[in-house]
Design a protein around this motif. Sequence first.
Motif, short mmCIF file in Angstrom:
data_model
loop_
_atom_site.label_atom_id
_atom_site.label_comp_id
_atom_site.label_asym_id
_atom_site.label_seq_id
_atom_site.Cartn_x
_atom_site.Cartn_y
_atom_site.Cartn_z
N UNK A 145 27.15 4.41 12.26
CA UNK A 145 27.81 3.11 12.21
C UNK A 145 29.19 3.27 11.57
N UNK A 146 30.23 2.73 12.19
CA UNK A 146 31.59 2.90 11.65
C UNK A 146 31.79 2.13 10.35
N UNK A 147 32.71 2.62 9.56
CA UNK A 147 33.06 1.99 8.29
C UNK A 147 33.92 0.75 8.55
N UNK A 148 33.76 -0.25 7.70
CA UNK A 148 34.55 -1.48 7.81
C UNK A 148 35.21 -1.79 6.47
N UNK A 149 36.15 -2.71 6.50
CA UNK A 149 36.79 -3.16 5.25
C UNK A 149 35.77 -3.85 4.36
N UNK A 150 34.78 -4.53 4.95
CA UNK A 150 33.72 -5.17 4.16
C UNK A 150 32.90 -4.13 3.41
N UNK A 151 32.69 -2.96 4.02
CA UNK A 151 31.98 -1.88 3.33
C UNK A 151 32.71 -1.48 2.05
N UNK A 152 34.02 -1.41 2.12
CA UNK A 152 34.81 -1.00 0.96
C UNK A 152 34.86 -2.10 -0.09
N UNK A 153 34.83 -3.35 0.33
CA UNK A 153 34.92 -4.48 -0.59
C UNK A 153 33.71 -4.58 -1.52
N UNK A 154 32.63 -3.91 -1.17
CA UNK A 154 31.42 -3.98 -2.01
C UNK A 154 31.56 -3.22 -3.32
N UNK A 155 32.57 -2.37 -3.43
CA UNK A 155 32.74 -1.55 -4.63
C UNK A 155 33.57 -2.29 -5.66
N UNK A 156 33.01 -2.40 -6.87
CA UNK A 156 33.76 -2.99 -7.98
C UNK A 156 33.43 -2.17 -9.23
N UNK A 157 34.45 -1.62 -9.82
CA UNK A 157 34.21 -0.69 -10.91
C UNK A 157 33.56 0.56 -10.37
N UNK A 158 33.21 1.48 -11.24
CA UNK A 158 32.50 2.69 -10.82
C UNK A 158 31.68 3.20 -11.97
N UNK A 159 30.57 3.78 -11.66
CA UNK A 159 29.72 4.39 -12.68
C UNK A 159 29.78 5.91 -12.62
N UNK A 160 30.37 6.41 -11.55
CA UNK A 160 30.40 7.85 -11.34
C UNK A 160 31.78 8.27 -10.84
N UNK A 161 32.30 9.31 -11.45
CA UNK A 161 33.57 9.87 -11.02
C UNK A 161 33.34 11.23 -10.40
N UNK A 162 34.19 11.58 -9.45
CA UNK A 162 34.14 12.87 -8.78
C UNK A 162 35.44 13.60 -9.09
N UNK A 163 35.35 14.84 -9.53
CA UNK A 163 36.54 15.63 -9.83
C UNK A 163 37.02 16.30 -8.56
N UNK A 164 38.34 16.23 -8.32
CA UNK A 164 38.91 16.89 -7.15
C UNK A 164 38.76 18.40 -7.31
N UNK A 165 38.37 19.07 -6.24
CA UNK A 165 38.05 20.49 -6.32
C UNK A 165 39.26 21.39 -6.58
N UNK A 166 40.44 21.00 -6.11
CA UNK A 166 41.64 21.82 -6.32
C UNK A 166 42.50 21.30 -7.47
N UNK A 167 42.66 20.02 -7.54
CA UNK A 167 43.48 19.39 -8.58
C UNK A 167 42.53 18.87 -9.66
N UNK A 168 42.17 19.73 -10.58
CA UNK A 168 41.11 19.43 -11.55
C UNK A 168 41.47 18.29 -12.50
N UNK A 169 42.74 17.91 -12.57
CA UNK A 169 43.13 16.78 -13.42
C UNK A 169 42.99 15.45 -12.70
N UNK A 170 42.61 15.48 -11.43
CA UNK A 170 42.46 14.27 -10.62
C UNK A 170 40.98 14.01 -10.35
N UNK A 171 40.58 12.77 -10.56
CA UNK A 171 39.22 12.33 -10.25
C UNK A 171 39.30 11.18 -9.26
N UNK A 172 38.16 10.83 -8.68
CA UNK A 172 38.12 9.67 -7.80
C UNK A 172 36.77 8.97 -7.95
N UNK A 173 36.74 7.74 -7.53
CA UNK A 173 35.61 6.86 -7.76
C UNK A 173 34.57 6.93 -6.65
N UNK A 174 33.47 6.22 -6.87
CA UNK A 174 32.40 6.14 -5.87
C UNK A 174 32.89 5.53 -4.56
#
Length: 116
Positions: A1-30
Motif C-alpha cells: 500500500x502506498x504511503x500518504x500524507x495522512x500516514x505521516x500526519x499520525x506522528x507527533x513527537x517521538x519515543x525512539x531516535x535512529x542514528x544515521x549510519x555515516x553521520x553519527x552526529x545526526x539522528x532521525x525520528x520514528x
Amino acid sequence: MPITHDDLAQFSGTERWFRHSLMRTVSYTEGVQFLADKAGAYWLIDKVATLQLEPTIKREEFQVWKLNVTGSKATLVCEDGNYNVVYSETIDFTDFPLDHVELWFENGVIMLPSER
C-alpha cells in the motif's frame, strides 16, 4: 500500500531516535524512519545528513527541507526557517511516491514537522 500524507500526519513527537549510519552526529525520528521505509527514501535522509557538512547549511540552527516532485523529477530545497533558501538542487530522477514532503532539522535531529 502506498504511503500518504495522512500516514505521516499520525506522528507527533517521538519515543525512539535512529542514528544515521555515516553521520553519527545526526539522528532521525520514528516518522522519518517510517517515511524512509515506506517511500524507499533513505537517500533523502542521507542527503539531509551529509549536507550538514556544507558550511552554509551547517550554520543554520533550524532548517526546513522541502522535496517537491513533478513526474519523475524533483527539487530539494533547504530554507533557514525564514523562507530564505540556503541550498537547492534538482534531482533528475526519482520514484518518490508523494508529490511533496517537508522535513525539519534541528539540534542534530531530522524530523517531520508534526514531530517537533
